[in-house]
Motif scaffolding. Sequence first.
Motif, short mmCIF file in Angstrom:
data_model
loop_
_atom_site.label_atom_id
_atom_site.label_comp_id
_atom_site.label_asym_id
_atom_site.label_seq_id
_atom_site.Cartn_x
_atom_site.Cartn_y
_atom_site.Cartn_z
N ARG A 1 0.86 -1.18 0.00
CA ARG A 1 0.00 0.00 0.00
C ARG A 1 0.90 1.23 0.00
NH1 ARG A 1 -3.07 -4.49 0.12
NH2 ARG A 1 -5.23 -4.07 0.52
N LEU A 2 0.70 2.08 -0.97
CA LEU A 2 1.52 3.28 -1.09
C LEU A 2 0.62 4.49 -1.00
CD1 LEU A 2 3.75 2.24 -4.10
CD2 LEU A 2 4.33 2.18 -1.70
N TRP A 3 0.93 5.42 -0.11
CA TRP A 3 0.20 6.68 -0.03
C TRP A 3 0.97 7.73 -0.80
CZ3 TRP A 3 -4.52 7.54 2.16
CH2 TRP A 3 -5.06 6.48 2.87
N LEU B 1 1.99 5.14 -12.88
CA LEU B 1 3.07 6.08 -12.63
C LEU B 1 2.94 6.57 -11.20
CD1 LEU B 1 3.11 8.26 -15.89
CD2 LEU B 1 4.47 6.23 -15.36
N ARG B 2 4.02 6.47 -10.43
CA ARG B 2 3.97 6.88 -9.03
C ARG B 2 4.60 8.26 -8.87
NH1 ARG B 2 6.18 1.55 -6.00
NH2 ARG B 2 7.71 1.68 -7.66
N PRO B 3 3.85 9.26 -8.41
CA PRO B 3 4.45 10.58 -8.13
C PRO B 3 5.61 10.42 -7.17
CG PRO B 3 2.07 10.72 -8.07
CD PRO B 3 2.39 9.26 -8.18
N SER B 4 6.66 11.15 -7.45
CA SER B 4 7.89 10.98 -6.68
C SER B 4 8.68 12.27 -6.74
CB SER B 4 8.71 9.83 -7.28
OG SER B 4 9.16 10.18 -8.58
N ALA B 5 9.90 12.18 -6.25
CA ALA B 5 10.77 13.36 -6.26
C ALA B 5 11.09 13.83 -7.66
CB ALA B 5 12.07 13.05 -5.51
N GLY B 6 10.87 13.00 -8.66
CA GLY B 6 11.18 13.41 -10.03
C GLY B 6 9.97 13.50 -10.94
N LEU C 1 -6.50 8.66 -10.27
CA LEU C 1 -5.62 8.82 -9.12
C LEU C 1 -6.06 7.91 -7.99
CD1 LEU C 1 -5.14 11.53 -10.73
CD2 LEU C 1 -4.60 12.57 -8.53
N SER C 2 -5.11 7.18 -7.41
CA SER C 2 -5.35 6.39 -6.21
C SER C 2 -4.15 6.58 -5.29
CB SER C 2 -5.52 4.90 -6.55
OG SER C 2 -4.26 4.28 -6.74
N ARG C 3 -4.18 5.93 -4.13
CA ARG C 3 -3.04 6.08 -3.23
C ARG C 3 -1.78 5.43 -3.78
NH1 ARG C 3 -6.19 2.63 0.01
NH2 ARG C 3 -5.49 0.47 0.11
N PHE C 4 -1.91 4.56 -4.79
CA PHE C 4 -0.75 3.95 -5.42
C PHE C 4 -0.05 4.92 -6.38
CE2 PHE C 4 -3.56 0.42 -4.40
CZ PHE C 4 -2.70 -0.44 -3.75
N GLY C 5 -0.79 5.86 -6.94
CA GLY C 5 -0.25 6.78 -7.94
C GLY C 5 -1.30 7.11 -8.98
N VAL C 6 -0.87 7.25 -10.22
CA VAL C 6 -1.77 7.59 -11.33
C VAL C 6 -1.85 6.39 -12.27
CG1 VAL C 6 -2.27 9.21 -13.20
CG2 VAL C 6 -1.10 10.01 -11.13
N HIS C 7 -3.08 5.97 -12.60
CA HIS C 7 -3.30 4.79 -13.43
C HIS C 7 -3.92 5.16 -14.77
CE1 HIS C 7 -3.20 2.30 -9.65
NE2 HIS C 7 -3.77 3.39 -9.16
#
Length: 435
Positions: free
Chosen positions: A9-11, A298-303, A375-381
């Motif tokens: 589970r990724l927030w 795609l998971r939002p991140s520092a980049g 958008l979900s807690r995992f990222g963008v689908h």
Amino acid sequence: MNLRKHARRLWPALCLAAALSAQAQTPVRTADYIVAVVNAEVVTHKEVEQRAVRMAQEMRNARTTVPGDAALYQQALSSLIDERVVITHARETGVRIDETELDRNVQTIASVNQLTVEALRERLRAEGMDFARFRANLSDQLLADRVRERDVLPRIRVSEADVDAFLGEQRTQVSGEVQLNIAQIFVSVPEGANAATVAQRQALVDMTLARLRSGEPFDRLAKELSEGMERSRGGEIGLRPSSRLPDVFVDTVRNLAVGQFSPRVVRSSAGFHILKLLARQSESALNVTQTRARHILLRPSAGLSSDEAVRRMGEFRDQVAQGKRSFEQLAQQYSEDGSAARGGDLGWLSPGQLVPEFEKAMNALGVGGVSAPVLSRFGVHLIQVVDRRQVALDPRQVREQARNAVRERKFGQTYAEWIDELRSRAYIELRDPPL
């Protein structure tokens, strides 16, 4: 990561690229200052302002009300304190991210942004971010993800009474529900079209109805004339609960026998439709619709900011619609999920098996349809429905499915309680701004 209930589970995590892109909108100050100390970590005023800008943008994207500046600032500050609490807890309890894993994630971020690692380094430098700081931020995000998986999931307890209550809710909701598989031939009418255009489109659909009455196959005419996304499948929308179909469709096929098409053309706000009823099935707790789906994550991140991830997904959707790339190819190249090697294939999915926002978007699609970015807690689908089928479940499978759905419901509350516990044990000092 996998979307299934027992998976990670990724927030939403720290997203410095979004903050950097928002700097032009943030008031320029001559000096930054510390507003909070969390264990051995600090939170600065500039970080809070940047987080507030990003949160406001995400609320606008989700069409939710943006609070006033003071309330938004406090929400941003609380969010950053939560992150510092989780990261310091991860370090103190021995969670580590090795350099190989970190390098792999940097490479993924560069690939999603269509850059080499060196080009990513240059882009970050141009935006004022040191590459070492970027790697440290990414490492912190991965630490937080890992400790959440380790500490939160084992806390969720689902009793037999919870399962019984959930199944009771489901029986109430599906009582009398009917599932319909409808095919359509769709002729669009542009918004604001003049009378001549409407008449021309009406003539086309009337001619099509006449050809059907003369005995031409529905699926062949759908492939030839329909403008719907499902035309390649002979117009078949796929089996769906009647509550998830337009009311005008349900009303039109209500009195049709399976295999019959509507005797009259149906008009909607989008255009003209000729409908055919392919199947009608009663819904029950032991008979469920399973969906086979693919996705790109795609998971939002520092980049990669959330906005940039949504924009990229929109480009992917356009490429699939235009036939430039297949969904599978894009998933294999870009998806940050364990399903990437399989072209994003998630297999056959039952109701309640996925996070609600993903399942809602998936259920709204016909077979072959591709969603807008989700958008979900995992990222963008980005989601594509491959097929649907009816499956009879035995009682044991029904209860396991219900148990997974209850576990998903409880995750948010369990996570919030875990954060509260970490906060209660942490050293948190709030500081006033300098005079």
